[in-house]
Design a protein around this motif. Structure first.
Motif, mmCIF file in Angstrom:
data_model
loop_
_atom_site.group_PDB
_atom_site.id
_atom_site.type_symbol
_atom_site.label_atom_id
_atom_site.label_comp_id
_atom_site.label_asym_id
_atom_site.label_seq_id
_atom_site.Cartn_x
_atom_site.Cartn_y
_atom_site.Cartn_z
ATOM 1 N N GLY A 1 5.853 -5.027 12.080
ATOM 2 C CA GLY A 1 6.244 -5.615 10.812
ATOM 3 C C GLY A 1 6.336 -4.591 9.705
ATOM 4 O O GLY A 1 6.124 -3.399 9.896
ATOM 5 N N MET A 2 6.662 -5.084 8.511
ATOM 6 C CA MET A 2 6.737 -4.219 7.341
ATOM 7 C C MET A 2 6.594 -5.073 6.091
ATOM 8 O O MET A 2 6.624 -6.301 6.140
ATOM 9 C CB MET A 2 8.051 -3.436 7.316
ATOM 10 C CG MET A 2 9.307 -4.260 7.352
ATOM 11 S SD MET A 2 10.807 -3.264 7.301
ATOM 12 C CE MET A 2 10.677 -2.588 5.647
ATOM 13 N N ASP A 3 6.397 -4.406 4.952
ATOM 14 C CA ASP A 3 6.251 -5.109 3.680
ATOM 15 C C ASP A 3 7.533 -5.851 3.315
ATOM 16 O O ASP A 3 8.606 -5.598 3.866
ATOM 17 C CB ASP A 3 5.927 -4.103 2.563
ATOM 18 C CG ASP A 3 4.451 -3.758 2.530
ATOM 19 O OD1 ASP A 3 3.643 -4.541 3.056
ATOM 20 O OD2 ASP A 3 4.110 -2.691 1.979
ATOM 21 N N ILE B 1 1.730 -5.559 9.760
ATOM 22 C CA ILE B 1 1.980 -6.617 8.789
ATOM 23 C C ILE B 1 2.402 -7.845 9.602
ATOM 24 O O ILE B 1 3.494 -7.879 10.164
ATOM 25 C CB ILE B 1 3.099 -6.240 7.792
ATOM 26 C CG1 ILE B 1 2.857 -4.850 7.200
ATOM 27 C CG2 ILE B 1 3.221 -7.294 6.707
ATOM 28 C CD1 ILE B 1 1.661 -4.741 6.280
ATOM 29 N N LEU B 2 1.521 -8.850 9.674
ATOM 30 C CA LEU B 2 1.713 -9.955 10.610
ATOM 31 C C LEU B 2 1.925 -11.278 9.889
ATOM 32 O O LEU B 2 1.380 -11.513 8.806
ATOM 33 C CB LEU B 2 0.489 -10.109 11.512
ATOM 34 C CG LEU B 2 -0.066 -8.878 12.221
ATOM 35 C CD1 LEU B 2 -1.256 -9.277 13.075
ATOM 36 C CD2 LEU B 2 1.002 -8.204 13.052
ATOM 37 N N TYR B 3 2.675 -12.164 10.534
ATOM 38 C CA TYR B 3 2.789 -13.550 10.098
ATOM 39 C C TYR B 3 2.943 -14.427 11.338
ATOM 40 O O TYR B 3 3.883 -14.259 12.121
ATOM 41 C CB TYR B 3 3.985 -13.751 9.167
ATOM 42 C CG TYR B 3 4.120 -15.179 8.687
ATOM 43 C CD1 TYR B 3 3.243 -15.701 7.746
ATOM 44 C CD2 TYR B 3 5.105 -16.010 9.206
ATOM 45 C CE1 TYR B 3 3.347 -17.016 7.318
ATOM 46 C CE2 TYR B 3 5.225 -17.322 8.783
ATOM 47 C CZ TYR B 3 4.341 -17.821 7.841
ATOM 48 O OH TYR B 3 4.448 -19.127 7.430
ATOM 49 N N GLU B 4 2.005 -15.341 11.532
ATOM 50 C CA GLU B 4 2.001 -16.231 12.697
ATOM 51 C C GLU B 4 2.141 -15.440 13.997
ATOM 52 O O GLU B 4 2.886 -15.817 14.916
ATOM 53 C CB GLU B 4 3.099 -17.302 12.574
ATOM 54 C CG GLU B 4 2.854 -18.269 11.430
ATOM 55 C CD GLU B 4 3.796 -19.463 11.427
ATOM 56 O OE1 GLU B 4 4.588 -19.599 12.387
ATOM 57 O OE2 GLU B 4 3.743 -20.252 10.481
ATOM 58 N N VAL C 1 8.669 -12.565 4.434
ATOM 59 C CA VAL C 1 8.182 -12.991 5.750
ATOM 60 C C VAL C 1 9.169 -12.607 6.845
ATOM 61 O O VAL C 1 8.785 -12.327 7.985
ATOM 62 C CB VAL C 1 7.921 -14.511 5.735
ATOM 63 C CG1 VAL C 1 7.669 -15.037 7.134
ATOM 64 C CG2 VAL C 1 6.734 -14.831 4.834
ATOM 65 N N ALA C 2 10.452 -12.539 6.522
ATOM 66 C CA ALA C 2 11.485 -12.199 7.505
ATOM 67 C C ALA C 2 11.310 -10.799 8.081
ATOM 68 O O ALA C 2 11.863 -10.486 9.140
ATOM 69 C CB ALA C 2 12.865 -12.324 6.878
ATOM 70 N N ASP D 1 -2.280 2.636 2.366
ATOM 71 C CA ASP D 1 -2.060 1.191 2.313
ATOM 72 C C ASP D 1 -2.556 0.554 3.607
ATOM 73 O O ASP D 1 -2.425 1.127 4.697
ATOM 74 C CB ASP D 1 -0.580 0.878 2.112
ATOM 75 C CG ASP D 1 -0.075 1.356 0.758
ATOM 76 O OD1 ASP D 1 -0.853 1.286 -0.212
ATOM 77 O OD2 ASP D 1 1.077 1.811 0.685
ATOM 78 N N GLY D 2 -3.098 -0.662 3.496
ATOM 79 C CA GLY D 2 -3.779 -1.256 4.633
ATOM 80 C C GLY D 2 -2.945 -2.245 5.430
ATOM 81 O O GLY D 2 -1.770 -2.503 5.148
ATOM 82 N N HIS D 3 -3.603 -2.817 6.435
ATOM 83 C CA HIS D 3 -3.022 -3.871 7.260
ATOM 84 C C HIS D 3 -3.009 -5.186 6.477
ATOM 85 O O HIS D 3 -3.872 -5.435 5.630
ATOM 86 C CB HIS D 3 -3.837 -4.064 8.535
ATOM 87 C CG HIS D 3 -4.115 -2.809 9.296
ATOM 88 N ND1 HIS D 3 -3.123 -2.021 9.829
ATOM 89 C CD2 HIS D 3 -5.291 -2.199 9.625
ATOM 90 C CE1 HIS D 3 -3.675 -0.987 10.465
ATOM 91 N NE2 HIS D 3 -4.983 -1.074 10.338
ATOM 92 N N TYR D 4 -2.049 -6.071 6.814
ATOM 93 C CA TYR D 4 -1.961 -7.378 6.178
ATOM 94 C C TYR D 4 -1.742 -8.424 7.263
ATOM 95 O O TYR D 4 -0.761 -8.357 8.018
ATOM 96 C CB TYR D 4 -0.817 -7.416 5.166
ATOM 97 C CG TYR D 4 -0.717 -8.717 4.410
ATOM 98 C CD1 TYR D 4 -1.508 -8.953 3.285
ATOM 99 C CD2 TYR D 4 0.158 -9.715 4.822
ATOM 100 C CE1 TYR D 4 -1.422 -10.150 2.582
ATOM 101 C CE2 TYR D 4 0.251 -10.916 4.135
ATOM 102 C CZ TYR D 4 -0.540 -11.124 3.017
ATOM 103 O OH TYR D 4 -0.462 -12.312 2.330
#
Length: 513
Positions: free
Chosen positions: A127-129, A150-153, A132-133, A167-170
């Motif tokens: 993922g990346m900043d 960088i995660l979502y679901e 959500v896409a 910069d950290g993990h999200y």
């Protein structure tokens, strides 16, 4: 010719949709697209070289399956960074046994990845900043991951994750299990963590649940509820501190705690049955619990603050809690029979999901033969006069079992029935009814998560199987507000976030096998 390379760019068609070891290496000289009706197959042993800041976009299907002895390699020519792989559809795209290095943008959206090295010295790996896409939404397991995630679901199983980037993990609405995580910081929201270790980092947890986790030499910020149980905190410093419950855990050589909630909203906070360290235990033994203890700033320091309840404290640390590695999971023994969607399962219900392989003790999900009835979801409150709080549950497939167990751990034998502070409680709430259910000789049923419930709708209700009513069904996934949870209409398939937990909706247990 030893320096011969197959050049690829643009829209892939024909033989360029199958990359073979014989034609390797492949040199990427422009952005790549796999169209929505096509499949890109990359064989074991193939080298993929990026000659610039290009990316691979997969709107169809990607099958990049290496082996332990013949890995697939993705890398930049002479260390040139490149912009990752974006699989836009959740249709089973997979990368296995690969080396994916020199990334500046990570794997985005739905590329499932396993047994691989994924590395970026300068940026993102999963993922990346941004929107959500751009985030990672797949399943990553048993990988070595170096860089930001960088995660979502998403679901992360048994990965080693480290980042030396400032910069950290999200982590948002995701499930972490069996991971070892390090780096500068991690921000975890609306997620669920089990059997995971965090080391030498700032850990911020918002409306998140944790069990069997280890936090070592971390600065810890816990806000807005969440159940924290059977975990180990060693050499940790606590900043904001407002979990729903923290109990049955070891806190060893940790800083003092300042409760960050007000008595006007939360009368008491459940910190029962913990081991606080030998020096703090000695202080409790000498002064008792009805005393202004030095290591917790609460009601005894300022009557406007929430009161900490420390009853049942332990004189010795718990054993076999916190991060337990592979021993946490049941043995992976493949059952002797394969099932198709719609088949009758071992407990007499209908199989509605097959993840395609057996791991972590299960492959299939089976729905109970009939509904249990209609019940409230229920609320957790510390006391009758406290506001309700989130337990910290997740949305994805594989969450339901842990969700259900944690809901019952927090709400107990009786859940609060209403949003208003009237003290009315009930033993008949959705998660507990499922956990207490027995059928077909099995007692391992649970309330499905949001995404598990959706699979039940798509693969049973839409096929006119299972005898469901045309009503809303509860999931075990809490909503984004303390008062709400996710339900799904089995009359049209719509997901409903923000459903008051006092609503009376249908309940269908499921089990994994």
């Amino acid at each position: 010719l030893t320096d011969q390379k197959r050049e690829v760019k643009g829209v892939l068609t024909g033989e360029d949709l199958h990359w073979t070891e014989a034609m390797s290496p492949y040199l990427v000289t422009g952005n790549l697209l796999v169209q929505d009706t096509d499949t890109l197959t990359i064989d074991a042993g193939v080298d993929v070289q990026f000659a610039g800041d290009y990316y691979l976009q997969v709107e169809g299907l990607l099958k990049a399956i290496g082996t332990e002895s013949k890995k697939i390699s993705f890398y930049g020519v002479d260390g040139q960074t490149w912009s990752g792989i974006n699989c836009t559809k959740n249709n089973g795209s997979r990368i296995s046994y690969a080396s994916i290095v020199d990334l500046v943008k990570g794997l985005q959206n739905f590329a499932n990845v396993d047994n691989s090295l994924i590395e970026s010295d300068t940026g993102f790996v999963l993922g990346m900043d941004g929107s959500v896409a751009n985030r990672y939404k797949g399943v990553a397991q048993k990988n070595d991951i170096i860089g930001r995630v960088i995660l979502y679901e998403a679901m992360l199983y048994e990965n080693d994750i480290f980042s030396n980037i400032m910069d950290g993990h999200y982590i948002d609405s995701s499930f972490l299990s069996g991971n070892i995580i390090g780096g500068n910081s991690i921000d975890i929201r609306y997620s669920l963590c089990e059997n995971t270790q965090f080391t030498n980092m700032a850990v911020s947890s918002y409306m998140t649940g944790m069990r069997n986790c280890t936090l070592q030499n971390c600065s810890v910020d816990i806000t807005s509820g969440g159940l924290y149980t059977q975990s180990v905190f060693t050499d940790c410093t606590f900043y904001n501190f407002s979990p729903a419950i923290l109990h049955r855990s070891n806190l060893i050589n940790c800083s003092n705690i300042t409760i960050s909630t007000a008595r006007s909203s939360i009368e008491e906070i459940d910190l029962r049955e913990n081991f606080w360290g030998y020096d703090k235990t000695r202080e409790i033994n000498e002064n008792g619990l009805n005393y202004n203890l030095s290591f917790i700033s609460d009601w005894y320091d300022d009557f406007n603050k929430t009161k900490a309840i420390l009853t049942g404290y332990k004189a010795e640390p718990y054993e076999n809690i916190g991060y337990l590695g592979d021993s946490y999971y049941p043995g992976n023994t493949e059952p002797g029979i394969e099932y198709a969607i719609g088949d009758t399962g071992p407990a007499g219900g209908l199989v509605f999901y097959d993840k395609g392989y057996y791991s972590y003790g299960w492959r299939y999900l089976e729905a109970a033969p009939s509904d249990l009835g209609a019940y409230v979801f229920g609320y957790y409150r510390a006391t009758d006069n406290s506001d309700y709080l989130s337990t910290g549950t997740g949305l994805g497939i594989g969450f339901g079992r842990v969700n259900t167990e944690m809901l019952v751990q927090s709400m107990g034998a009786e859940a609060y029935k209403n949003r208003n502070k009237d003290g009315v409680r009930t033993a008949d709430y959705a998660a507990k009814k499922c956990l207490d259910y027995e059928a077909g000789g099995y007692d391992d049923w649970f309330l499905p998560s949001k995404d598990e419930l959706n699979q039940m709708y798509l693969n049973l209700q839409e096929q006119e199987l299972g005898g469901f009513s045309g009503s809303d069904y509860w999931s075990s996934s809490e909503g984004y507000g303390y008062y709400a949870a996710w339900a799904q209409g089995f009359y049209n398939g719509d997901h409903h976030n923000g459903v008051p937990r006092s609503n009376v909706d249908r309940v269908r247990p499921v089990r994994a096998f």
